[in-house]
Design an enzyme around this catalytic site. Structure first.
Site, PDB file in Angstrom:
ATOM      1  N   LYS A  53       0.833  -1.206   0.000  1.00 31.26           N
ATOM      2  CA  LYS A  53       0.000   0.000   0.000  1.00 31.26           C
ATOM      3  C   LYS A  53       0.866   1.254   0.000  1.00 31.26           C
ATOM      4  O   LYS A  53       0.586   2.211  -0.716  1.00 31.26           O
ATOM      5  CB  LYS A  53      -0.952  -0.026   1.209  1.00 31.26           C
ATOM      6  CG  LYS A  53      -2.053  -1.067   1.042  1.00 31.26           C
ATOM      7  CD  LYS A  53      -2.791  -1.408   2.331  1.00 31.26           C
ATOM      8  CE  LYS A  53      -3.715  -2.612   2.093  1.00 31.26           C
ATOM      9  NZ  LYS A  53      -4.338  -3.113   3.321  1.00 31.26           N
ATOM     10  N   GLN A  97      -4.905  -1.886   9.601  1.00 31.12           N
ATOM     11  CA  GLN A  97      -4.656  -3.198   8.991  1.00 31.12           C
ATOM     12  C   GLN A  97      -5.213  -4.303   9.891  1.00 31.12           C
ATOM     13  O   GLN A  97      -4.891  -4.371  11.075  1.00 31.12           O
ATOM     14  CB  GLN A  97      -3.136  -3.379   8.764  1.00 31.12           C
ATOM     15  CG  GLN A  97      -2.780  -4.629   8.002  1.00 31.12           C
ATOM     16  CD  GLN A  97      -3.275  -4.616   6.546  1.00 31.12           C
ATOM     17  OE1 GLN A  97      -3.169  -3.626   5.856  1.00 31.12           O
ATOM     18  NE2 GLN A  97      -3.839  -5.740   6.112  1.00 31.12           N
ATOM     19  N   ASP A 120     -11.218   2.554   4.069  1.00 23.28           N
ATOM     20  CA  ASP A 120     -11.560   1.142   3.869  1.00 23.28           C
ATOM     21  C   ASP A 120     -13.079   0.951   3.809  1.00 23.28           C
ATOM     22  O   ASP A 120     -13.553  -0.147   3.502  1.00 23.28           O
ATOM     23  CB  ASP A 120     -10.985   0.299   5.019  1.00 23.28           C
ATOM     24  CG  ASP A 120      -9.821  -0.566   4.564  1.00 23.28           C
ATOM     25  OD1 ASP A 120      -9.676  -0.756   3.342  1.00 23.28           O
ATOM     26  OD2 ASP A 120      -9.073  -1.048   5.424  1.00 23.28           O
TER      27      ASP A 120
END
Ligand code: NAD
Length: 285
Positions: A53, A97, A120
């Site tokens: 990322k 994460q 997200d």
């Protein structure tokens, strides 16, 4: 029939070029989009995803930083670190994460991320908006699949879509996004009694179960469009949930694993981070 390959790498480089142009436009207004990732512990797969990322951010001009917290970090520390990122103007997107080490509660941590920075798309406010048909920040993997379908010119209205897997990350939000585009959607999962009876009717089949070889050729309709989201390690190789070699002889289009849905997921994260920065600019104007 041999299926057309849905090339996730080519599609994602197209997205990256679009994102770069948007980053340049923001630079004209003195804004550099910023992404903060939060990684708790030392899970090797998570560390690899974080690296991917950050290097993607670097390619398109997004400023990114990682907040690394120890495995035994308390919930209080995690939540206060997220709250600090919420308050930082140069951070437009925050990505936590997953998975988190136990006993940290991922749901509470997700809900602490400011909804307008939740790149997200997991915050209940963003999920709720998605269900209401007002898509803003949405989960990146479903967004990538919808992007690919749109690029292929697929007619979603009235299409029979079957989603295998009902996770909050992929299956549920994807079902909502397909419904928002007027597809007829069925969602299957581990308790579905006769999976093949559903998958055989699918014009669009998306498989996100994490079970290698789950979808065989006899479970796929001739001419279907197949998205394989699964990432599994089998005998040292990365494979999806679909028997690729057999299914590609039946489907009209199929994603490979690797090189299909994965790269699209990362490029959607970039796009959403820039969208969050653009929206923050508009709010300030
Ligand atoms: P999850 O583990 O949260 O959920 C799995 C889903 O599959 C559940 O709904 C479960 O009921 C269903 N399922 C399991 N076994 C099944 C079976 N035998 N028949 C029918 N349904 C079954 O999964 P997730 O987080 O959505 O991830 C699914 C897979 O996709 C994993 O392999 C994951 O690594 C991969 N993934 C890939 C990307 C990407 O960018 N390519 C993104 C997210 C997840």
């Amino acid at each position: 029939m041999t299926a057309t390959l849905i090339d996730g790498k080519a599609l994602s480089s197209k997205v990256e070029n679009e994102v770069k142009e948007r980053v340049e436009k923001l630079a004209e207004r003195g804004v550099t989009p910023g992404l903060a990732t939060v990684l708790v512990g030392e899970n090797q797969a998570s560390q690899m995803y974080i690296r991917l990322k950050h290097s993607a951010c670097e390619r398109v001009g997004i400023a990114s930083k990682n907040v690394a917290l120890p495995e035994n970090c308390s919930e209080e520390t995690l939540l206060s670190r997220i709250a600090k990122l919420n308050a930082q103007d140069d951070v437009h997107g925050i990505l936590l994460q997953l998975p988190l080490p136990r006993p940290l509660d991922p749901r509470r941590a997700m809900m602490t991320i400011a909804a307008h920075k939740d790149v997200d798309g997991f915050h209940p406010q963003n999920m709720g908006a998605l269900l209401l048909g007002a898509e803003g920040l949405v989960p990146c993997t479903p967004r990538g699949i919808i992007y690919a379908l749109e690029q292929m010119g697929a007619d979603l209205q009235g299409a029979e879509a079957v989603v295998v897997g009902h996770s909050n990350v992929v299956g549920k939000p994807l079902a909502a996004m397909l419904l928002n585009r007027n597809a007829t959607v069925q969602v299957c999962h581990v308790f579905t009694k006769d999976l093949a009876a559903h998958t055989r009717g699918a014009d669009i089949l998306v498989v996100a179960a994490g079970v290698p070889g789950l979808i065989r050729a006899d479970m796929v309709k001739d001419g279907a469009c197949v998205f394989d989201v699964g990432i599994n390690r089998v005998e040292g190789k990365t494979v999806g949930d679909v028997d690729f070699e057999a299914v590609k002889e039946k489907a009209a289009a199929i994603t490979p694993v690797p090189g299909g849905v994965g790269p699209l997921t990362v490029s959607m994260l970039l796009s959403q981070t820039v969208w969050a920065a653009e929206t923050a600019c508009q709010r300030r104007a």
